[in-house]
Design a protein around this motif. Structure first.
Motif, short mmCIF file in Angstrom:
data_model
loop_
_atom_site.label_atom_id
_atom_site.label_comp_id
_atom_site.label_asym_id
_atom_site.label_seq_id
_atom_site.Cartn_x
_atom_site.Cartn_y
_atom_site.Cartn_z
N ASN A 39 43.54 12.46 73.36
CA ASN A 39 42.43 11.75 73.99
C ASN A 39 41.26 11.71 73.14
OD1 ASN A 39 41.53 11.01 76.99
ND2 ASN A 39 39.98 12.13 76.28
N TYR A 40 41.33 10.60 72.37
CA TYR A 40 40.07 10.59 71.33
C TYR A 40 39.55 9.05 71.23
CZ TYR A 40 43.95 9.27 68.32
OH TYR A 40 44.97 8.70 67.58
N TRP A 41 38.63 8.87 70.56
CA TRP A 41 38.22 7.72 69.97
C TRP A 41 38.56 7.66 68.46
CZ3 TRP A 41 34.54 7.56 65.95
CH2 TRP A 41 34.36 6.29 65.43
N GLY A 42 39.20 6.47 68.22
CA GLY A 42 39.86 6.42 66.76
C GLY A 42 39.93 5.23 66.11
N THR A 43 39.96 5.05 64.68
CA THR A 43 40.20 3.62 64.27
C THR A 43 41.46 3.64 63.53
OG1 THR A 43 38.82 4.41 62.33
CG2 THR A 43 37.50 3.50 64.06
N SER A 44 41.84 2.76 63.08
CA SER A 44 43.19 2.94 62.28
C SER A 44 42.85 3.26 60.62
CB SER A 44 43.75 1.43 62.26
OG SER A 44 45.18 1.34 61.79
N ALA A 45 43.82 3.54 60.07
CA ALA A 45 43.44 4.04 58.80
C ALA A 45 43.96 2.58 58.02
CB ALA A 45 44.68 5.09 58.34
N ALA A 46 44.78 1.70 58.64
CA ALA A 46 44.98 0.50 57.81
C ALA A 46 43.61 -0.49 57.47
CB ALA A 46 45.94 -0.50 58.97
N VAL A 47 43.81 -0.81 56.52
CA VAL A 47 42.38 -1.55 56.11
C VAL A 47 42.12 -2.62 56.97
CG1 VAL A 47 41.41 -2.93 54.06
CG2 VAL A 47 42.59 -0.90 53.65
N ALA A 48 43.02 -3.67 57.39
CA ALA A 48 42.86 -4.70 58.33
C ALA A 48 42.28 -4.43 59.86
CB ALA A 48 44.11 -5.49 58.62
N GLN A 49 42.49 -3.18 60.05
CA GLN A 49 42.10 -2.64 61.49
C GLN A 49 40.77 -1.82 61.41
OE1 GLN A 49 45.41 -1.23 63.47
NE2 GLN A 49 46.68 -3.06 63.08
N GLY A 50 40.10 -1.61 60.19
CA GLY A 50 39.03 -0.81 60.12
C GLY A 50 39.03 0.51 59.77
N CYS A 51 38.78 0.81 58.40
CA CYS A 51 38.89 2.07 57.88
C CYS A 51 37.47 2.57 57.83
CB CYS A 51 39.63 1.85 56.44
SG CYS A 51 39.01 0.97 55.28
N VAL A 52 37.29 3.96 57.45
CA VAL A 52 35.86 4.40 57.28
C VAL A 52 35.06 3.72 56.03
CG1 VAL A 52 36.41 6.52 58.22
CG2 VAL A 52 36.57 6.14 55.79
N PRO A 53 33.64 3.51 56.42
CA PRO A 53 33.02 4.28 57.39
C PRO A 53 33.00 3.28 58.89
CG PRO A 53 31.61 2.93 55.96
CD PRO A 53 32.92 2.91 55.32
N GLN A 54 32.94 3.98 59.61
CA GLN A 54 33.02 3.58 61.14
C GLN A 54 31.99 4.49 62.14
OE1 GLN A 54 34.75 0.82 62.54
NE2 GLN A 54 35.40 0.41 60.48
N TRP A 55 31.52 3.93 62.96
CA TRP A 55 30.48 4.57 63.69
C TRP A 55 30.70 4.41 65.23
CZ3 TRP A 55 28.63 1.08 67.34
CH2 TRP A 55 28.40 -0.18 67.14
N LEU A 56 30.22 5.51 66.14
CA LEU A 56 30.42 5.52 67.63
C LEU A 56 28.85 5.76 67.94
CD1 LEU A 56 31.89 6.09 70.02
CD2 LEU A 56 31.87 8.37 69.62
N ARG A 57 28.42 4.66 68.64
CA ARG A 57 27.07 4.77 69.06
C ARG A 57 27.22 5.07 70.71
NH1 ARG A 57 24.66 -0.77 69.82
NH2 ARG A 57 25.40 -0.30 72.00
N LEU A 58 26.42 6.07 71.19
CA LEU A 58 25.99 6.41 72.50
C LEU A 58 24.85 5.94 72.96
CD1 LEU A 58 27.04 10.30 71.96
CD2 LEU A 58 28.67 8.36 72.64
N ASP A 59 24.83 5.36 74.29
CA ASP A 59 23.82 5.00 74.89
C ASP A 59 23.39 6.01 76.11
OD1 ASP A 59 21.84 3.74 76.22
OD2 ASP A 59 23.02 1.86 76.54
N LEU A 60 22.36 6.69 75.80
CA LEU A 60 21.93 7.57 77.04
C LEU A 60 21.31 6.87 78.30
CD1 LEU A 60 20.41 10.18 74.55
CD2 LEU A 60 22.91 10.16 75.29
N GLY A 61 21.02 5.66 78.29
CA GLY A 61 20.56 4.79 79.51
C GLY A 61 18.80 4.79 79.59
N SER A 62 18.39 6.07 78.78
CA SER A 62 16.71 6.17 78.88
C SER A 62 16.66 7.16 77.71
CB SER A 62 16.24 7.02 80.15
OG SER A 62 16.59 6.03 81.36
N VAL A 63 15.30 7.27 77.25
CA VAL A 63 14.79 8.19 76.09
C VAL A 63 14.79 9.46 76.64
CG1 VAL A 63 13.06 8.62 74.53
CG2 VAL A 63 13.49 6.42 75.08
N TYR A 64 15.61 10.29 76.03
CA TYR A 64 15.58 11.94 76.15
C TYR A 64 15.16 12.51 75.15
CZ TYR A 64 18.35 10.93 80.48
OH TYR A 64 18.91 10.44 81.83
N SER A 65 14.55 13.94 75.35
CA SER A 65 14.33 14.81 74.20
C SER A 65 15.65 15.32 73.94
CB SER A 65 13.52 16.10 74.65
OG SER A 65 12.13 15.33 74.95
#
Length: 164
Positions: free
Chosen positions: A60-86
């Motif tokens: 159970n994970y977020w992951g990208t493929s190691a295949a070049v055509a499907q997106g190798c590193v670098p890759q990012w995961l962006r979280l939206d907290l909905g509001s500004v938090y400390s």
């Protein structure tokens, strides 16, 4: 199950004698609920939501493929907290325990356009806790730049915390 021979439970809650859920004790840190998007995912199943669902499991994970055509590193995961938090802590549980090591950095933003680095490039495996000076932000982005096993990015779970 009318669809197949599998059992599925998305969530279960247990309450005491009254119909009102008990008040939990105040935590030392407050976990923030988030939504996530990513640069890519490997097969449409290991989507960003898998990294923020509270389940730390190698299947159970977020992951990208190691295949070049499907997106190798670098890759990012962006979280939206909905509001500004400390914020002052990010806990990342990388895929495959200590078998592989990931190189990554973490940034924050209030508008998802201008980013500030809060955790400079470093390496980690298994569960990694990054603490930093308190900062206000709505978005948190982890960018995986390398993996010692292949050219893919994987995060089993990521949690964002603020001060008590």
């Amino acid at each position: 199950n009318t669809a197949n021979a599998a059992a599925h439970v998305e969530e279960i809650k247990v309450y005491g004698p009254s119909s009102v859920p008990p008040t939990p004790p105040p935590p030392s840190n407050v976990q923030i609920k988030v939504s996530g998007v990513a640069a890519s995912s490997d097969d449409g199943y290991h989507v960003p939501g898998m990294a923020i669902d509270g389940i730390e499991n190698p299947s159970n994970y977020w992951g990208t493929s190691a295949a070049v055509a499907q997106g190798c590193v670098p890759q990012w995961l962006r979280l939206d907290l909905g509001s500004v938090y400390s914020l002052n802590t990010v806990v990342t549980h990388f895929y495959d325990g200590s078998v592989r090591t990931y190189t990554y950095y973490i940034e924050v933003s209030n508008d998802s356009s201008s980013w500030t680095t809060i955790v400079s490039t470093k390496t980690g495996s298994g569960s990694v806790t990054d603490t930093f000076s308190q900062v206000g932000a709505r978005f948190v982005r982890i960018t995986v730049t390398a993996n010692t096993a292949n050219a893919a990015a994987h995060v089993e779970e990521i949690k964002v915390y603020g001060p008590s």
